[in-house]
Design a protein around this motif. Structure first.
Motif, short mmCIF file in Angstrom:
data_model
loop_
_atom_site.label_atom_id
_atom_site.label_comp_id
_atom_site.label_asym_id
_atom_site.label_seq_id
_atom_site.Cartn_x
_atom_site.Cartn_y
_atom_site.Cartn_z
N PRO A 102 0.76 -1.08 -0.17
CA PRO A 102 0.05 -0.11 -0.03
C PRO A 102 0.82 1.04 0.17
CG PRO A 102 -0.92 -1.46 1.58
CD PRO A 102 0.53 -2.19 1.23
N VAL A 103 0.34 2.17 -0.53
CA VAL A 103 1.08 3.49 -0.92
C VAL A 103 0.33 4.68 -0.31
CG1 VAL A 103 2.66 5.07 -2.20
CG2 VAL A 103 2.30 2.39 -2.59
N ILE A 104 0.59 5.27 0.68
CA ILE A 104 -0.23 6.42 0.95
C ILE A 104 0.38 7.86 0.87
CG2 ILE A 104 -1.01 7.51 3.24
CD1 ILE A 104 -2.25 4.65 2.20
N PRO A 118 -2.35 13.88 -6.30
CA PRO A 118 -1.16 13.12 -5.87
C PRO A 118 -1.32 11.40 -5.97
CG PRO A 118 -0.90 14.92 -4.68
CD PRO A 118 -2.27 14.73 -5.31
N THR A 119 -2.43 10.78 -5.60
CA THR A 119 -2.94 9.68 -5.62
C THR A 119 -2.91 9.21 -7.12
OG1 THR A 119 -5.26 9.93 -5.24
CG2 THR A 119 -4.08 9.55 -3.43
N GLN A 120 -3.44 10.06 -8.03
CA GLN A 120 -3.39 9.46 -9.34
C GLN A 120 -2.19 9.53 -9.82
OE1 GLN A 120 -6.08 13.08 -10.48
NE2 GLN A 120 -7.35 11.50 -11.12
N LEU A 126 2.95 3.54 -10.17
CA LEU A 126 3.22 2.16 -9.41
C LEU A 126 1.87 1.62 -9.61
CD1 LEU A 126 4.83 3.61 -6.02
CD2 LEU A 126 5.91 2.52 -8.15
N PRO A 127 1.71 0.90 -10.82
CA PRO A 127 0.00 0.31 -10.91
C PRO A 127 0.11 -0.68 -10.08
CG PRO A 127 1.49 0.18 -13.10
CD PRO A 127 2.16 1.22 -12.03
N GLY A 128 -1.08 -1.08 -9.67
CA GLY A 128 -1.28 -2.63 -8.82
C GLY A 128 -1.02 -2.35 -7.49
N HIS A 129 -0.57 -1.16 -6.99
CA HIS A 129 -0.66 -0.99 -5.50
C HIS A 129 -1.88 -0.37 -4.99
CE1 HIS A 129 3.79 -1.92 -4.79
NE2 HIS A 129 3.74 -1.48 -5.99
N PRO A 130 -2.28 -1.00 -3.73
CA PRO A 130 -3.24 -0.01 -3.15
C PRO A 130 -2.91 1.43 -2.82
CG PRO A 130 -3.06 -2.24 -2.19
CD PRO A 130 -1.95 -1.81 -3.17
N VAL A 131 -3.71 2.47 -3.13
CA VAL A 131 -3.55 3.70 -2.83
C VAL A 131 -4.29 4.65 -2.15
CG1 VAL A 131 -2.85 5.76 -4.31
CG2 VAL A 131 -2.26 3.89 -5.27
N GLY A 132 -3.89 5.41 -1.12
CA GLY A 132 -4.93 6.12 -0.67
C GLY A 132 -4.16 7.43 0.04
N LEU A 133 -4.69 8.13 0.94
CA LEU A 133 -3.90 9.41 1.63
C LEU A 133 -4.10 9.29 3.09
CD1 LEU A 133 -5.88 11.96 2.20
CD2 LEU A 133 -6.30 11.90 -0.18
N ALA A 154 -7.99 7.89 3.79
CA ALA A 154 -8.97 7.57 2.72
C ALA A 154 -8.41 6.72 1.52
CB ALA A 154 -9.31 9.00 2.19
N MET A 155 -9.37 5.71 1.41
CA MET A 155 -8.78 4.77 0.09
C MET A 155 -10.01 3.94 -0.02
SD MET A 155 -6.15 2.26 2.15
CE MET A 155 -5.46 1.96 0.49
N ALA A 156 -10.36 3.60 -1.35
CA ALA A 156 -11.43 2.67 -1.85
C ALA A 156 -11.49 1.53 -1.00
CB ALA A 156 -11.26 2.57 -3.28
N ASP A 157 -10.50 0.85 -0.44
CA ASP A 157 -10.46 -0.62 0.06
C ASP A 157 -10.63 -0.44 1.42
OD1 ASP A 157 -9.94 -3.17 1.00
OD2 ASP A 157 -8.82 -3.81 -0.63
N ASP A 158 -11.75 -0.68 2.31
CA ASP A 158 -11.78 -0.35 3.48
C ASP A 158 -11.21 -1.39 4.44
OD1 ASP A 158 -13.22 1.23 5.65
OD2 ASP A 158 -13.95 -0.57 6.30
N ARG A 159 -10.81 -2.41 3.83
CA ARG A 159 -10.19 -3.64 4.93
C ARG A 159 -8.60 -2.90 4.94
NH1 ARG A 159 -11.37 -8.95 1.50
NH2 ARG A 159 -10.81 -7.23 -0.02
#
Length: 336
Positions: A102-104, A118-120, A126-133, A154-159
């Motif tokens: 994961p990259v924050i 920045p998250t975009q 780095l495609p394929g990494h879970p991304v959030g802030l 904040a990120m799409a994957d709550d887990r």
């Protein structure tokens, strides 16, 4: 037993160092600083006096100026570099980062030219990494001093967000979750421009009523544009919207507010930035925000005046005269 999660934070400035310190109290953490002297000071003296005065950092926090050393063993990567340096830093990271880590992002700006958040940029490099802030009303020195504060992951994957919460959370620093990544990120971007206007108000001595007006109408601009771009209105009433806006507009520690104050005293933007020795994201973001407003047909009168000041040489006094000419409509025009 599973091994502890190892956190790597890139960026040896005030907030990057503070986030690394928060993580180091919960799990192994390493800070990457571009400057060898900063990394050495963190390791040997457990301080970062360039950005955080003599505040003590955890002895468990490691530091390095070698990006491969910082990143290779990371289970979570936190990008604490400014938005204009994000892409180049990520390109340096890419050969060393393991898959799916994961990259924050901690950055609060937009990439010049592409207008990407920045998250975009992270997702692109780095495609394929879970991304959030991680963002919120967080002034680094107050957090290190142990004053109560809160942030949002904040990120799409709550887990994944839940697992990241525990890495930075402590008794006085609360970490919440939000699945509106776009809205949360835009709040951090847009509030910096409004904070420059708030700083000009402070420097001009226009009074508390005017300052309150700028803050609330600035929030309306943030919400209008955020919704037009796909964010949720309620996000802008939360920690990454109103909360971050209040802290950045009200605190003398705020770099963007200090830019506005300096301009109001007759200094140029360049003079203020040189004196601070730090990046103020709102200066670089103002013109891009106006481009987004035009693209989405959203009126941004406060941002417009700030853009004219930082990019066209308008004075702070002229900017506030311009705001006085703005026509008053229904208070919630274009917000809901």
């Amino acid at each position: 037993m599973t091994r502890p999660i190892r956190v790597a934070v890139l960026g040896g400035g005030s907030w990057g160092t503070t986030v690394a310190a928060l993580a180091a109290r919960n799990t192994p953490a390493i800070l990457w600083a571009r400057d060898d002297d900063v990394a050495r000071e963190v390791n040997e003296q457990h301080t970062n006096t360039r950005y955080l005065d003599d505040r003590e950092l955890p002895e468990s926090l490691e530091a390095t100026s070698d990006i491969a050393e910082a990143v290779t063993a990371a289970d979570v990567l936190v990008m604490g570099v400014p938005s204009h340096a994000m892409r180049s830093a990520l390109e340096d990271v890419a050969p060393h980062l393991r898959p799916w880590v994961p990259v924050i992002s901690l950055a609060k700006g937009l990439e010049q030219g592409t207008r990407l958040r920045p998250t975009q940029v992270i997702s692109e490099v780095l495609p394929g990494h879970p991304v959030g802030l991680m963002a919120g009303p967080n002034l680094a020195k107050e957090v290190l001093d142990g004053m109560a504060a809160a942030a949002v992951v904040a990120m799409a994957d709550d887990r994944v967000a839940q697992s990241l919460q525990t890495l930075f959370h402590n008794r006085v620093f609360r970490v919440y979750r939000n699945d509106d990544l776009l809205g949360s990120e835009l709040g951090g971007v847009l509030k910096n421009v409004i904070a420059i206007a708030a700083g000009m108000a402070e420097g001009l001595g226009v009074g508390d009523n005017t300052r309150a007006m700028v803050l609330t109408r600035g929030l309306a601009e943030m919400t209008r544009l955020g919704e037009a771009m796909g964010g949720q209105a309620r996000t802008f009433a939360g920690l990454t919207g109103l909360g971050d806006l209040m802290a950045t507009c009200m605190s003398p520690q705020s770099r963007n507010r200090r830019v506005g104050e300096g301009i109001a005293t007759g200094k140029t933007v360049e003079q203020v930035i040189e004196e601070m020795g730090q990046v103020a994201e709102g200066v670089k973001t103002a013109r891009t925000v106006m481009e987004l407003g035009a693209e989405h047909d959203v009126a941004l009168p406060i941002c417009c005046e700030v853009d004219a000041v930082v990019n066209e040489g308008r004075t702070a006094t002229e900017a506030y005269r311009g705001l006085q000419r703005e026509t008053a409509r229904a208070e919630h025009h274009g917000v809901y």
